[in-house]
Design a protein around this motif. Structure first.
Motif, PDB file in Angstrom:
ATOM      1  N   UNK A  70      21.778 -51.903 -82.520  1.00 41.66           N
ATOM      2  CA  UNK A  70      20.792 -51.212 -81.690  1.00 41.66           C
ATOM      3  C   UNK A  70      20.985 -49.704 -81.722  1.00 41.66           C
ATOM      4  N   UNK A  71      22.112 -49.244 -82.241  1.00 37.70           N
ATOM      5  CA  UNK A  71      22.374 -47.815 -82.313  1.00 37.70           C
ATOM      6  C   UNK A  71      22.910 -47.230 -81.023  1.00 37.70           C
ATOM      7  N   UNK A  72      23.461 -48.057 -80.157  1.00 40.18           N
ATOM      8  CA  UNK A  72      23.985 -47.615 -78.873  1.00 40.18           C
ATOM      9  C   UNK A  72      25.505 -47.538 -78.970  1.00 40.18           C
ATOM     10  N   UNK A  73      26.046 -46.383 -78.632  1.00 45.27           N
ATOM     11  CA  UNK A  73      27.484 -46.179 -78.708  1.00 45.27           C
ATOM     12  C   UNK A  73      28.102 -46.469 -77.345  1.00 45.27           C
ATOM     13  N   UNK A  74      28.788 -47.606 -77.219  1.00 47.77           N
ATOM     14  CA  UNK A  74      29.446 -47.927 -75.958  1.00 47.77           C
ATOM     15  C   UNK A  74      30.954 -47.829 -76.058  1.00 47.77           C
ATOM     16  N   UNK A  75      31.478 -47.732 -77.254  1.00 52.88           N
ATOM     17  CA  UNK A  75      32.927 -47.711 -77.437  1.00 52.88           C
ATOM     18  C   UNK A  75      33.495 -46.296 -77.389  1.00 52.88           C
ATOM     19  N   UNK A  76      32.788 -45.347 -77.955  1.00 54.71           N
ATOM     20  CA  UNK A  76      33.294 -43.978 -78.070  1.00 54.71           C
ATOM     21  C   UNK A  76      32.422 -42.979 -77.323  1.00 54.71           C
ATOM     22  N   UNK A  77      31.679 -43.401 -76.320  1.00 53.47           N
ATOM     23  CA  UNK A  77      30.808 -42.438 -75.652  1.00 53.47           C
ATOM     24  C   UNK A  77      31.644 -41.365 -74.971  1.00 53.47           C
ATOM     25  N   UNK A  78      31.224 -40.156 -75.220  1.00 58.66           N
ATOM     26  CA  UNK A  78      32.024 -39.009 -74.744  1.00 58.66           C
ATOM     27  C   UNK A  78      31.303 -38.292 -73.640  1.00 58.66           C
TER      28      UNK A  78
END
Length: 78
Positions: A70-78
């Motif tokens: 989906x293109x959602x960054x949940x692991x490395x969100x800064x």
């Protein structure tokens, strides 16, 4: 040391983590089969522990994979 990863988008790194977790899930599943068949030592409580761990690792792999697609960054969100 990990300077080559600085240019990689974080969503792609998240997908890589998802694939590594899927590989860990396959390894855990193989361990469960080997213990149940008697090739490796272990009891039923250890098999139960590995199955629970397998469920969490597989769920994490699926979740990270879906978010990566989906293109959602949940692991490395800064």
């Amino acid at each position: 040391m990990l300077d080559f990863l600085s240019g990689v988008p974080t969503v792609n790194l998240q997908a890589l983590v998802a694939m590594v977790l899927f590989g860990v899930a396959l390894l855990l599943a193989r361990m469960v089969v080997n213990i149940q068949s008697g090739k490796w030592p272990g009891g039923p409580m250890f098999v139960l522990y590995l199955r629970v761990l397998l469920g969490f690792v597989f769920a994490a792999s699926i979740g990270l994979g879906f978010y990566s697609f989906a293109g959602i960054d949940i692991l490395f969100n800064k």
